[in-house]
Design a protein around this motif. Structure first.
Motif, PDB file in Angstrom:
ATOM      1  N   PRO A 191      29.392 -43.263 -41.912  1.00  0.00           N
ATOM      2  CA  PRO A 191      28.663 -41.681 -40.701  1.00  0.00           C
ATOM      3  C   PRO A 191      27.274 -42.518 -40.292  1.00  0.00           C
ATOM      4  CG  PRO A 191      29.711 -40.928 -43.112  1.00  0.00           C
ATOM      5  CD  PRO A 191      29.529 -42.556 -42.997  1.00  0.00           C
ATOM      6  N   LEU A 192      26.552 -43.153 -41.127  1.00  0.00           N
ATOM      7  CA  LEU A 192      24.932 -43.226 -41.243  1.00  0.00           C
ATOM      8  C   LEU A 192      24.902 -44.468 -39.906  1.00  0.00           C
ATOM      9  CD1 LEU A 192      22.640 -42.895 -42.120  1.00  0.00           C
ATOM     10  CD2 LEU A 192      22.064 -44.349 -43.683  1.00  0.00           C
ATOM     11  N   ALA A 193      25.997 -45.326 -39.749  1.00  0.00           N
ATOM     12  CA  ALA A 193      26.329 -46.366 -39.106  1.00  0.00           C
ATOM     13  C   ALA A 193      26.572 -45.558 -38.011  1.00  0.00           C
ATOM     14  CB  ALA A 193      27.990 -47.828 -39.598  1.00  0.00           C
ATOM     15  N   LEU A 221      25.598 -43.095 -36.682  1.00  0.00           N
ATOM     16  CA  LEU A 221      24.499 -42.094 -36.613  1.00  0.00           C
ATOM     17  C   LEU A 221      23.377 -43.608 -35.592  1.00  0.00           C
ATOM     18  CD1 LEU A 221      23.435 -39.232 -36.972  1.00  0.00           C
ATOM     19  CD2 LEU A 221      21.789 -40.074 -38.607  1.00  0.00           C
ATOM     20  N   ILE A 222      23.539 -44.207 -36.483  1.00  0.00           N
ATOM     21  CA  ILE A 222      22.316 -45.352 -35.896  1.00  0.00           C
ATOM     22  C   ILE A 222      22.827 -45.821 -34.611  1.00  0.00           C
ATOM     23  CG2 ILE A 222      21.409 -47.528 -36.032  1.00  0.00           C
ATOM     24  CD1 ILE A 222      20.122 -45.117 -38.366  1.00  0.00           C
TER      25      ILE A 222
END
Lengths: 290, 381
Positions: A90-92, A94-95
Motif C-alpha cells: 500500500p505504501l508504494a 500511496l507514494i
C-alpha cells in the motif's frame, strides 16, 4: 438569524467536502488505496471550466466539459499509475499517488502559470427573507450536493453495478469468483469519484472564483479528513464527516477568537474522534485473523 | 583452546566511519577557512536532510508505520529551539552553552510531541495513523502561524540569533554522527529486531512477548527527537523560520527521500538525502523563473517511474534478472551464479502487508501455479 445563516453556509460547504470525501472513500473501499491525487483532479476540473468559459462562455457547458475531462483523467491515471501496482504494498501505491499529485500540479503550473485565474461563473445575488440573507450559490450548492449524494446512494443500493461495487469492497477475491469484472468496477469507481470532484470544483469556484494550481490541495486534505472521520470506506460516513466538517468550519469562522485556528480545530476533531472510535464514526471494525 | 572471537562486521560501520572521516576533513577545512559559504550552506542543508530522513526511516522503514507529519516535529524543534536561543541571548550571548541548551530544548519538546502523537497511534493502524500524523503537522503549523509576534513571531516568522557559521557547521556534523550512531545501534540491537518483527507481523510479534506498545512509542519518540534537533539546526542555519515551510508537502518530501533511498536501509536514506539535496540546490540555480516548474515535473515523473519499476508485481522477474549486483558479478566472474547469496542478503525489498501475511499464515492458503513445481502438477489432476 446569523445562526441559521452560519448553519446553511456550513451545510453548503459541508456538501462540497462530502462530495470530495466520497471520491476518497469509494476509491479506498474498492481499490484499498489512498488516492492522494484526488484533490488535484478538482484543480484540473477547475482549469477545464476556465478554458471552456473563455472559449464558449457558458458555465454549464464548462461544467459538462470539466466532468468529462476529469472522468477521462481519473481513468487514465488509474490505468497508467495505479493498475501496475495492484497487489504491491500500500505504501508504494500511496507514494505513486503523491507523485501523480505533484505531476498534475506542476503540469497545470506549466500550462497556466502561477498567477491565479479568475473564474466568475455567475453573479446570482442573495436570497432574502426578512432578516435572513443567503447568497444563491450557497443554496444551489446545498441542493445540488444533496441531490447528487442521494442519487449516488440509490445507485450503489439498487443498480447491478452498485451492488458489484459493494461486493468488490467486501471481498475482492470472492467478487471475482462470482463473475464480477473487478478491473471494470475499479475503473467505474475512479470515474464516479473524478466526476464528483469536478462538481465539487465547480461549487468551490462559485464560492471563491480564484483558481490556481493548488486549488485542490487543502480541500483535498480536509475532505480526506472528513472521509476518515466518517470511517473510510463507508459512503454514508463520508457524507456525515463532510457535513460535520463543513458546519464546524462555518461556526469556527464566526467566532473571532478561534477563527485563525479553524484548520487546527478541524484536525483536532479528527484526532479526538479517532481516539474514541479508532475506525471513524461509521467505519467497520475488521478483526485481524492469524 | 579455541576462543570464540567476536567478528566485528566492518560493513555495518562503514557509513559511520565514512561520515566520521568527512566530519574531521570538513572541520579542518572550515577552521582553516578553505570552505566557501555556499559550500557550507549546501553541507548544512545535506546534514539536516540526512537527519530527517534517517529518523523518518526508522518509523516508516523499520517500524512499518506511515508518518506524514515529520515536518511537524521539525517545526516544533525549530520554533522552540530558536526561541530558547533568543531568550538566552541577553544573558549568555551567542555562546556554545546557549546553543547546546536550545538544541536540547528543541529536541526534548519535539520528543514530547512524539509521545503525545504516539499515544493515539497505539490504537490506530496504517492509513488512520497516517492521517493523524498529517493532522498533527497541520495543527502545529497553524498554532505557530497564529502565535503573537512577541511569542513566536506569528506569520512574519521568528528571527534567531546568528551563530558563527563555522562552529555551527562542526556541531551539526557531530550531531549527525551522533544521530547515526544512536539509530544504527538501535536497529542492530535486539530492540531493532523487535521493531522489525512488529513491522513484519504485529500479531506474531505480540504473541512472542514483544511489548508492541512500548516499542512503537519509543520509536516515535526517538524519531521526533532527531527531527526536532534537525529543526533547531535549520532555524540557526536559516536565521529566520516561517511556519509555511513546514507544511505537509515538506513531510512528503522527506518521505520521498526515504522511499527513494530504499525502505529499511539507513545507508540508502543517507545517500538519497544527500543526492536529492544536492540536485535540488543545483537545479534551483540552473532552472530559474518559468523553468523552475520543470524541476517539480521531473521529480514527479522520476518518482512515479521508480516506484512502479521497483514494486510492480508484473516486473518482478525482470527486476530479479537485471539487478546491479548481478551485473557486477558477471563483470567480475564472467558468468552469473544464481546460487550465490551473501549470508545477510535476506533483506526485504518491500513492505509485506498484513493481509499478505495473513494469507501466508492461514490454513486456507491455496497453492497457485507459480508455487508448484512443474513436475508436481500431476498430483492435482
Amino acid at each position: 438569524m446569523e445562526i441559521i445563516e452560519t448553519l446553511i453556509n456550513g451545510l453548503s460547504s459541508g456538501g462540497t467536502y462530502a462530495m470530495i470525501a466520497l471520491g476518497y472513500t469509494m476509491v479506498y473501499g474498492i481499490a484499498k488505496m489512498l488516492n492522494f491525487a484526488h484533490g488535484d483532479i478538482i484543480m484540473v476540473g477547475g482549469y477545464m471550466l476556465y478554458v471552456t468559459m473563455i472559449t464558449a462562455g457558458n458555465p454549464m457547458l464548462g461544467l459538462i466539459a470539466a466532468v468529462i475531462f476529469c472522468v477521462l483523467l481519473g481513468i487514465t491515471v488509474e490505468k497508467i499509475a495505479y493498475k501496475p501496482l495492484r497487489g504491491a504494498s500500500p505504501l508504494a501505491v500511496l507514494i505513486t499517488a503523491i507523485g501523480v499529485s505533484y505531476l498534475l500540479q506542476s503540469t497545470a503550473q506549466m500550462i497556466f502559470g502561477t498567477a491565479p485565474k479568475m473564474v466568475i461563473i455567475a453573479d446570482m445575488g442573495n436570497f432574502e427573507v426578512g432578516a435572513l440573507k443567503i447568497p444563491y450559490y450557497t443554496i444551489v450548492t446545498l441542493v445540488c450536493s444533496f441531490v447528487i449524494m442521494i442519487a449516488l446512494t440509490m445507485f450503489v443500493k439498487t443498480t447491478k453495478i452498485g451492488r458489484a461495487m459493494v461486493a468488490v469492497s467486501e471481498d475482492r477475491g470472492a467478487a471475482q469468483l462470482m463473475g464480477i469484472n473487478v478491473n471494470g468496477i475499479i475503473m467505474i469507481t475512479f470515474a464516479i469519484g473524478s466526476a464528483l470532484a469536478a462538481f465539487a470544483g465547480f461549487f468551490m469556484l462559485m464560492k471563491a472564483p480564484s483558481l490556481s494550481n493548488t486549488l485542490g490541495a487543502m480541500p483535498g486534505i480536509k475532505a480526506f479528513t472528513a472521509a476518515v472521520i466518517g470511517g473510510i470506506g463507508s459512503i454514508p460516513g463520508a457524507m456525515c464527516g463532510g457535513i460535520l466538517l463543513g458546519v464546524v468550519e462555518a461556526i469556527s469562522f464566526k467566532i473571532p477568537v478561534i477563527a485563525p485556528y479553524t484548520d487546527a480545530i478541524e484536525f483536532m476533531i479528527l484526532i479526538l474522534i479517532l481516539l474514541v472510535r479508532p475506525t471513524g464514526i461509521m467505519g467497520k471494525v475488521r478483526r485481524e485473523k492469524v | 583452546m579455541a576462543k570464540a572471537v567476536k567478528r566485528i562486521k566492518w560493513k555495518h560501520y562503514a557509513n559511520y566511519i565514512v561520515i566520521a572521516i568527512l566530519t574531521v576533513v570538513f572541520s579542518i577545512m572550515s577552521l582553516s577557512g578553505s570552505l566557501t559559504s555556499s559550500t557550507i550552506y549546501l553541507l548544512e542543508k545535506i546534514i539536516i536532510a540526512v537527519m530527517l530522513t534517517v529518523s523518518l526511516s526508522v518509523v516508516v522503514g523499520f517500524l512499518g508505520e506511515l508518518s506524514l507529519g515529520h515536518a511537524g516535529f521539525m517545526c516544533v524543534g525549530a520554533y522552540l529551539g530558536g526561541k530558547t536561543a533568543c531568550l538566552l541571548q541577553p544573558t549568555m550571548g551567542n555562546s556554545f552553552p546557549a546553543l547546546l541548551v536550545s538544541l536540547v530544548v528543541g529536541g526534548a519538546v519535539a520528543a514530547l510531541c512524539g509521545v503525545i502523537i504516539g499515544l493515539p497511534a497505539l490504537r490506530l493502524k496504517g492509513d488512520y495513523l497516517a492521517i493523524v500524523t498529517l493532522a498533527f503537522g497541520e495543527i502545529v503549523r497553524s498554532i505557530f502561524m497564529n502565535s503573537s509576534s512577541e511569542s513566536f513571531g506569528g506569520s512574519l516568522g521568528l528571527t534567531t540569533p546568528r551563530y558563527d557559521k563555522n562552529t555551527l557547521f562542526i556541531i551539526a556534523l557531530v550531531l549527525v554522527l551522533g544521530c547515526l550512531a544512536v539509530i544504527q545501534n538501535l536497529i542492530q540491537s535486539k530492540h531493532g529486531r523487535a521493531i522489525t518483527s512488529i513491522r513484519d507481523n504485529e500479531i506474531a510479534a505480540r504473541a512472542t512477548g514483544i511489548n508492541v506498545t512500548q516499542y512503537k512509542l519509543s520509536v516515535f519518540t526517538i524519531a521526533a527527537f532527531f527531527a526536532g534537533i534537525a529543526g533547531v539546526l535549520y532555524s540557526f542555519s536559516n536565521y529566520t523560520i516561517q511556519s509555511t515551510k513546514f507544511n505537509y508537502n515538506y513531510s512528503i518530501e522527506i518521505l520521498v527521500m526515504v522511499v527513494l533511498g530504499g525502505m529499511g536501509s539507513i545507508n540508502g536514506s543517507i545517500i538519497a538525502a544527500t543526492l536529492i539535496t544536492i540536485l535540488d540546490i543545483k537545479l534551483q540555480t540552473i532552472l530559474t523563473g518559468n523553468l523552475a516548474v520543470l524541476q517539480d515535473l521531473l521529480y514527479a515523473l522520476v518518482l512515479i517511474i521508480l516506484v512502479i519499476y521497483n514494486n510492480a508485481p508484473a516486473l518482478k522477474g525482470f527486476r530479479e534478472r537485471h539487478t546491479l549486483k548481478n551485473y557486477l558479478y558477471k563483470f567480475s566472474k564472467g558468468k552469473h551464479d544464481p546460487s550465490h547469496r551473501a549470508d545477510d542478503e535476506a533483506k526485504w525489498d518491500r513492505v509485506p502487508t498484513k493481509i499478505e501475511m495473513n494469507e501466508v499464515l492461514s490454513t486456507e492458503f491455496q497453492p497457485t501455479m507459480s508455487t508448484l513445481n512443474p513436475d508436481q502438477k500431476g498430483d492435482f489432476k
